[in-house]
Scaffold this motif. Structure first.
Motif, short mmCIF file in Angstrom:
data_model
loop_
_atom_site.label_atom_id
_atom_site.label_comp_id
_atom_site.label_asym_id
_atom_site.label_seq_id
_atom_site.Cartn_x
_atom_site.Cartn_y
_atom_site.Cartn_z
N ILE A 4 0.87 -1.17 0.00
CA ILE A 4 0.00 0.00 0.00
C ILE A 4 0.91 1.22 0.00
N ILE A 5 0.89 1.99 -1.07
CA ILE A 5 1.90 3.04 -1.24
C ILE A 5 1.26 4.43 -1.34
N PRO A 6 2.06 5.48 -1.05
CA PRO A 6 1.58 6.85 -1.26
C PRO A 6 1.59 7.20 -2.74
N PHE A 7 0.91 8.26 -3.10
CA PHE A 7 0.86 8.69 -4.50
C PHE A 7 0.67 10.20 -4.56
N LYS A 8 0.91 10.77 -5.75
CA LYS A 8 0.75 12.21 -5.95
C LYS A 8 -0.68 12.48 -6.41
N ALA A 9 -1.53 12.79 -5.47
CA ALA A 9 -2.94 13.01 -5.80
C ALA A 9 -3.13 14.33 -6.53
N VAL A 10 -4.08 14.34 -7.44
CA VAL A 10 -4.60 15.58 -8.01
C VAL A 10 -5.82 15.94 -7.18
N ARG A 11 -5.80 17.14 -6.57
CA ARG A 11 -6.84 17.50 -5.60
C ARG A 11 -7.39 18.89 -5.89
N PRO A 12 -8.63 19.16 -5.43
CA PRO A 12 -9.17 20.51 -5.57
C PRO A 12 -8.39 21.50 -4.72
N SER A 13 -8.33 22.73 -5.15
CA SER A 13 -7.77 23.78 -4.31
C SER A 13 -8.61 23.89 -3.05
N ARG A 14 -7.97 24.31 -1.97
CA ARG A 14 -8.64 24.31 -0.66
C ARG A 14 -9.92 25.15 -0.68
N ASP A 15 -9.92 26.27 -1.40
CA ASP A 15 -11.07 27.17 -1.38
C ASP A 15 -12.27 26.63 -2.17
N LYS A 16 -12.03 25.60 -3.00
CA LYS A 16 -13.12 25.10 -3.85
C LYS A 16 -13.53 23.66 -3.57
N VAL A 17 -12.87 23.00 -2.62
CA VAL A 17 -13.10 21.57 -2.44
C VAL A 17 -14.56 21.26 -2.12
N GLY A 18 -15.22 22.10 -1.33
CA GLY A 18 -16.62 21.84 -0.99
C GLY A 18 -17.54 21.93 -2.18
N LEU A 19 -17.14 22.72 -3.17
CA LEU A 19 -17.93 22.85 -4.39
C LEU A 19 -17.62 21.74 -5.39
N VAL A 20 -16.37 21.29 -5.41
CA VAL A 20 -15.94 20.29 -6.39
C VAL A 20 -16.44 18.90 -6.05
#
Length: 411
Positions: A4-20
């Motif tokens: 079980i390994i870590p990875f480079k996630a693509v994530r929403p910017s902090r200000d938009k995560v609730g909308l995304v």
């Protein structure tokens, strides 16, 4: 040894995560989906439903390529940003009644193929291929496979200590769930997590058998087409959410059947009597309280069905599973339902709903009889997996159900 390994996630910017971020697509009603697509330009639903902007219902490869285009646009506009270093992600979701917390990571396809990641459900080949083609074209996955693992003091400690820090994300969704996510990028902590999972002989698929099977197909095809294959390419892993066994919540699926297969009510009850002791509960809402006890709602009345154990032979863990008993003693021989996945005469209702929902479905006339039972335990699921057996379809309804668009895994 589970990898079980870590990875480079693509994530929403902090200000938009609730909308995304969004609930699973199938959980939205038509009205809810339209509202989100009309009024929230940041919703991940725009990516997975790309035809909406063209007012067209698009399917197949054409849809997959448009999904890829919408996803690229979200990245170009800075809505999605990729982490610079491989990370683990601790994710907690909390509603008024439940709280779940686990680790988002990448799990090994090789472990899946070598039965270190164990299965308990069968899959449908054409669905595997369809999702494999989807993954191949879009180049990313945002729907984690839900894996469960034996409770670990070290993992619990790491999660607890990490949660003392400020989360990267903290937002409340429209269904009143609070979501928090922490990024674990400290090399020492990441090494501890990886090492602890390597000590585990097995982890188990709780939900997501088709997703993991499709990832395996993609890995095989990608390996064949890559002369420089090393085994460490992103396609050798799949997005997973790992949660401890003690934190998992299992519900049953109630069964609803549209007809009695040509039998009268009296004939059906008499045939049931061979394998079950039957008690009429009248109009009182009845839910089983013991293993091998079933509820039945028929013609305006509830019945309790108690398995006659002197007539029934338990030979392995699968034979003791209540959904299996219901299938081989009622659904298949009496009601003529052999294909639990595709027969349109049967439907399923998650057991987190009350018996009233079974009664309502039958009383409204769409179904003639409904059955309920207790949910399987995680111990039963593990034992059946260890024995290499396959549970009947819709044997478990498992929570948590994960949001889409929080962490994206790219191939």
């Amino acid at each position: 040894m589970a990898k079980i390994i870590p990875f480079k996630a693509v994530r929403p910017s902090r200000d938009k995560v609730g909308l995304v971020s969004s609930r699973p697509y199938q959980e939205y009603s038509v009205e809810e989906l339209k509202f989100q697509l009309d009024h929230n330009p940041y919703s991940f639903l725009h990516i997975i439903n790309p035809g909406y902007k063209f007012h067209e219902d698009i399917t197949g490869e054409k849809k997959f390529r448009l999904v890829k285009n919408r996803y690229s646009e979200f990245k170009e506009e800075g809505i999605f940003i990729q982490d610079e270093l491989p990370c683990y992600y601790i994710y907690e979701t909390q509603s008024r009644h439940q709280k779940y917390c686990g680790i988002i990571a990448a799990a090994s396809v090789e472990d899946y193929e070598n039965d270190i990641i164990k299965k308990h459900e069968d899959t449908i080949s054409h669905r595997e291929r369809l999702f494999k083609d989807y993954l191949k074209i879009v180049g990313f996955n945002t729907e984690p496979v839900l894996l469960t693992y034996p409770d670990s003091e070290l993992v619990n400690q790491i999660i607890s200590e990490t949660m003392q820090q400020r989360p990267e994300y903290e937002f409340t969704s429209l269904n009143k769930e609070t979501n928090r996510l922490w990024v674990v990028n400290d090399p020492k902590t990441a090494a501890q997590i990886k090492s602890e999972f390597e000590k585990m002989k097995a982890v188990y698929i709780a939900d997501g058998h088709h997703r993991s099977a499709s990832s395996s197909l993609l890995a095989k095809e990608s390996k064949e087409n890559n002369p420089n294959h090393t085994g460490e390419e992103p396609y050798n892993y799949f997005l997973s959410y790992l949660i401890a066994e003690s934190s998992l919540k299992l519900y049953e699926f109630n069964r609803l059947v549209r007809d009695l297969n040509g039998l009268s009510k009296k004939e059906f009850l008499m045939l049931l009597d061979e394998w079950f002791r039957i008690e009429n509960r009248g109009e009182d809402l009845y839910k089983p309280s013991k293993k091998h006890h079933f509820s039945m709602y028929l013609d305006g009345e509830f019945y309790s069905l108690y398995l006659r154990k002197t007539n029934y032979e338990f030979t392995n863990s699968l034979s003791e599973l209540d959904p299996y008993i219901l299938y081989i003693k009622i659904l298949q021989p009496l009601l003529g339902i052999s294909d639990l996945k595709n027969d349109r005469r049967i439907a399923y209702l998650p057991g987190k709903n009350e018996p009233f929902e079974v009664k309502k479905a039958v009383d409204e006339g769409d179904f003639i009889v409904g059955f309920g039972m207790l949910p399987p335990t995680i111990e039963e699921v593990k034992q059946i997996s260890d024995e290499g057996s396959i549970m009947p379809p819709k044997s478990t309804y498992i929570e948590p159900k994960l949001r889409s668009g929080l962490t994206v895994y790219e191939f």
